[in-house]
Design a protein around this motif. Sequence first.
Motif, mmCIF file in Angstrom:
data_model
loop_
_atom_site.group_PDB
_atom_site.id
_atom_site.type_symbol
_atom_site.label_atom_id
_atom_site.label_comp_id
_atom_site.label_asym_id
_atom_site.label_seq_id
_atom_site.Cartn_x
_atom_site.Cartn_y
_atom_site.Cartn_z
ATOM 1 N N VAL A 1 95.878 62.137 -31.791
ATOM 2 C CA VAL A 1 95.226 63.195 -32.405
ATOM 3 C C VAL A 1 93.843 62.812 -32.758
ATOM 4 O O VAL A 1 92.710 63.764 -32.671
ATOM 5 N N THR A 2 93.645 61.812 -33.360
ATOM 6 C CA THR A 2 92.646 61.416 -33.993
ATOM 7 C C THR A 2 91.297 61.222 -32.626
ATOM 8 O O THR A 2 90.427 61.716 -32.733
ATOM 9 N N TRP A 3 91.714 60.606 -31.415
ATOM 10 C CA TRP A 3 90.955 60.521 -30.433
ATOM 11 C C TRP A 3 90.648 62.005 -29.632
ATOM 12 O O TRP A 3 89.514 62.245 -29.486
ATOM 13 N N TRP A 4 91.603 62.943 -29.938
ATOM 14 C CA TRP A 4 91.368 64.618 -29.587
ATOM 15 C C TRP A 4 90.397 65.089 -30.747
ATOM 16 O O TRP A 4 89.602 65.759 -29.961
ATOM 17 N N GLN A 5 90.515 64.872 -31.910
ATOM 18 C CA GLN A 5 89.656 65.354 -32.713
ATOM 19 C C GLN A 5 88.249 65.102 -32.752
ATOM 20 O O GLN A 5 87.245 65.714 -32.898
ATOM 21 N N TYR A 6 88.068 63.809 -32.257
ATOM 22 C CA TYR A 6 86.711 63.294 -32.168
ATOM 23 C C TYR A 6 86.173 63.788 -30.819
ATOM 24 O O TYR A 6 84.995 63.429 -30.798
ATOM 25 N N GLU A 7 86.764 64.504 -29.921
ATOM 26 C CA GLU A 7 86.226 64.754 -28.538
ATOM 27 C C GLU A 7 86.027 63.372 -27.717
ATOM 28 O O GLU A 7 85.002 63.481 -27.163
ATOM 29 N N ALA A 8 86.809 62.293 -28.048
ATOM 30 C CA ALA A 8 86.223 61.026 -27.367
ATOM 31 C C ALA A 8 86.448 61.274 -25.951
ATOM 32 O O ALA A 8 87.185 61.930 -25.655
ATOM 33 N N VAL A 9 85.800 60.035 -25.134
ATOM 34 C CA VAL A 9 85.798 60.149 -23.761
ATOM 35 C C VAL A 9 87.371 60.025 -23.275
ATOM 36 O O VAL A 9 87.931 59.430 -24.060
ATOM 37 N N ASP A 10 87.476 60.882 -22.311
ATOM 38 C CA ASP A 10 88.956 60.952 -21.640
ATOM 39 C C ASP A 10 90.015 61.212 -22.487
ATOM 40 O O ASP A 10 91.171 60.775 -22.362
ATOM 41 N N ARG A 11 89.874 62.029 -23.499
ATOM 42 C CA ARG A 11 90.867 62.388 -24.428
ATOM 43 C C ARG A 11 91.958 63.272 -23.745
ATOM 44 O O ARG A 11 93.247 63.297 -24.151
ATOM 45 N N GLU A 12 91.751 63.699 -22.436
ATOM 46 C CA GLU A 12 92.584 64.504 -21.527
ATOM 47 C C GLU A 12 93.822 63.525 -21.199
ATOM 48 O O GLU A 12 95.181 63.893 -21.024
ATOM 49 N N TYR A 13 93.596 62.251 -21.281
ATOM 50 C CA TYR A 13 94.656 61.590 -20.883
ATOM 51 C C TYR A 13 95.713 60.920 -22.019
ATOM 52 O O TYR A 13 96.781 60.360 -21.697
ATOM 53 N N LEU A 14 95.496 61.614 -23.073
ATOM 54 C CA LEU A 14 96.366 61.532 -24.425
ATOM 55 C C LEU A 14 97.079 62.769 -24.617
ATOM 56 O O LEU A 14 97.117 62.885 -25.992
ATOM 57 N N VAL A 15 97.456 63.430 -23.946
ATOM 58 C CA VAL A 15 98.063 64.847 -24.483
ATOM 59 C C VAL A 15 99.378 64.935 -23.577
ATOM 60 O O VAL A 15 100.292 65.351 -24.544
ATOM 61 N N ALA A 16 99.583 64.473 -22.493
ATOM 62 C CA ALA A 16 100.789 64.965 -21.651
ATOM 63 C C ALA A 16 102.197 64.546 -22.717
ATOM 64 O O ALA A 16 103.280 65.034 -22.523
ATOM 65 N N GLN A 17 102.121 63.249 -23.137
ATOM 66 C CA GLN A 17 103.187 62.764 -24.083
ATOM 67 C C GLN A 17 103.061 63.331 -25.477
ATOM 68 O O GLN A 17 104.047 63.422 -26.379
ATOM 69 N N CYS B 1 99.587 69.507 -34.673
ATOM 70 C CA CYS B 1 99.657 70.402 -33.512
ATOM 71 C C CYS B 1 98.537 71.361 -33.628
ATOM 72 O O CYS B 1 97.824 71.491 -32.340
ATOM 73 N N TYR B 2 98.131 71.851 -34.627
ATOM 74 C CA TYR B 2 96.870 72.602 -34.574
ATOM 75 C C TYR B 2 95.691 71.956 -34.243
ATOM 76 O O TYR B 2 94.726 72.518 -33.534
ATOM 77 N N VAL B 3 95.433 70.646 -34.614
ATOM 78 C CA VAL B 3 94.286 70.064 -34.268
ATOM 79 C C VAL B 3 94.150 69.815 -32.576
ATOM 80 O O VAL B 3 93.262 69.936 -31.969
ATOM 81 N N MET B 4 95.459 69.792 -32.043
ATOM 82 C CA MET B 4 95.458 69.604 -30.592
ATOM 83 C C MET B 4 95.592 70.753 -29.935
ATOM 84 O O MET B 4 96.049 70.792 -28.699
ATOM 85 N N LYS B 5 95.437 71.916 -30.275
ATOM 86 C CA LYS B 5 95.776 73.345 -29.796
ATOM 87 C C LYS B 5 95.000 73.468 -28.676
ATOM 88 O O LYS B 5 95.125 74.110 -27.683
ATOM 89 N N GLY B 6 93.624 72.975 -28.389
ATOM 90 C CA GLY B 6 92.950 72.834 -27.465
ATOM 91 C C GLY B 6 93.363 72.344 -26.349
ATOM 92 O O GLY B 6 92.807 72.578 -25.056
ATOM 93 N N ALA B 7 94.233 71.306 -26.243
ATOM 94 C CA ALA B 7 94.766 70.886 -25.111
ATOM 95 C C ALA B 7 95.840 71.639 -24.529
ATOM 96 O O ALA B 7 96.171 71.169 -23.273
ATOM 97 N N LEU B 8 96.145 72.607 -25.143
ATOM 98 C CA LEU B 8 97.084 73.583 -24.428
ATOM 99 C C LEU B 8 96.337 74.328 -23.124
ATOM 100 O O LEU B 8 96.863 74.732 -22.180
ATOM 101 N N GLU B 9 94.949 74.400 -23.053
ATOM 102 C CA GLU B 9 94.187 74.636 -21.663
ATOM 103 C C GLU B 9 94.497 73.599 -20.863
ATOM 104 O O GLU B 9 94.039 74.184 -19.742
ATOM 105 N N LEU B 10 94.729 72.658 -20.985
ATOM 106 C CA LEU B 10 94.963 71.702 -19.879
ATOM 107 C C LEU B 10 96.376 71.855 -19.145
ATOM 108 O O LEU B 10 96.642 71.260 -17.957
ATOM 109 N N LEU B 11 97.147 72.643 -19.762
ATOM 110 C CA LEU B 11 98.585 72.726 -19.104
ATOM 111 C C LEU B 11 98.282 73.798 -18.001
ATOM 112 O O LEU B 11 97.769 74.740 -18.128
#
Length: 453
Positions: free
Chosen positions: A135-151, A172-182
Amino acid sequence: MDLNLVKDLGISHFVTRWAKYDPAELKEKLSSSTRAVLVVFADGLLLQVNTALEQLQQYLSEDNDEAEQDALDSLEAALQALRITALLCCEMLHECHANPPEALLSAAVQLHDHALLELGDSRPDVQDAVAKLCVTWWQYEAVDREYLVAQALPYLLARAIGSSKAGHVKACYVMKGALELLDFDDASITDMKRMLLQAAICPAFVTRPEGRKFLASLLTVHPSMVQEMTSVIRNQIPAGRRSVLDAYGEVILRGWRDAVGPCLAEIETSLIQNLMHAAIHGSGQSLVGNIRRVLSELHRSKRLGGAGSVDSMLVRLYEPILFRALAAANAAVRRNSLQLLLDAFPLLDPEASTEEQDELLVRQFQCLSDGLTDNCPSVRVVAAQGICTVLNLYWEIIPSATTAGYVSRLTGQLAFDAALPAVRVAVLEGLQLLVDNQHAQPVLKKALPALAP
């Protein structure tokens, strides 16, 4: 606290030395370290992660029905090492999220891939630490954060639904943007969709602001999710509490504001207009009242000066169905549609010309007037109550001839309605509301003496 020595420690020694680290001291150490030291520390953390995972896999691959104590101790050390490395990676990410070392990303990916869903329900302490890192990685928009979504995303959903804790809902709210990767067109999305729809009826999501924002985002990812959410919301409406109905109204409004393209079209036709139609043709005042409660968030947003297009949307969706229903042969349909018109009044499209707006207003005034003379007493009750409320709110902008006509009909006819006492009561209660309106007092002074015994 020597960051350079992490790579030289065995699992047990690593756990012993770092189990009770001081976060403040570590933060100071990391912020004052050079890039080279941070790279070495990340390399050490990756080594500990790989070693712990190997140790864990070795234990799982063996027959451990009668495991020796040494094997159990080794398992516990591996799990604790995974938890600690996840926390340390998270601490390090705070300091170097703009350009994390490659080894830090590798460690995070390994933890994400092998220390979340693979552990089942056995070690939430380890899994929560790993999820926090993702979640922290996603929140920071750090590099390659899409690899930390599936699980991470399904794990967080399961934890939020199962535990109902605010922290998991916020994650879950912090990572809501990850829904676009599905990929919602892929057959493998079935389990994820099921969990997302479970969230839509979970009190932990419905009752919290972050949860409602997360649910609103489900309306923006794919048209099929809009259809699924429509079914879920409609199924919850008949027995929904007021707070739940208000929450779904907020979810719909937020989703509509954020959606574009096919999702927006689906929200308007399959969800909002579908509810409008149900509020008109629904059987039973309880069900109709609940649907109106959901729609009231849209009406209230219009009146509170929300997005200007809310008004346009309401006109666009109501016009094809509402005015036709107001002239229906079925009295219940006329009553329901009149209630909706009063809820949404005035329906005005700011994008229309002045002439078109005036024409639409006149049409609405006529529908209200027709309600006062409807041959069904229950429709007249709604009309009397609603028109008095409308007059109280909008007296200054309603033509004087129209207001005079309404008051005359209320005091001259409906106040003496012999068909149903409720009509007379509605008139008296409505006039009582208007008495305190200074703009109405001159007209009422002339009309009220007619009610004297």
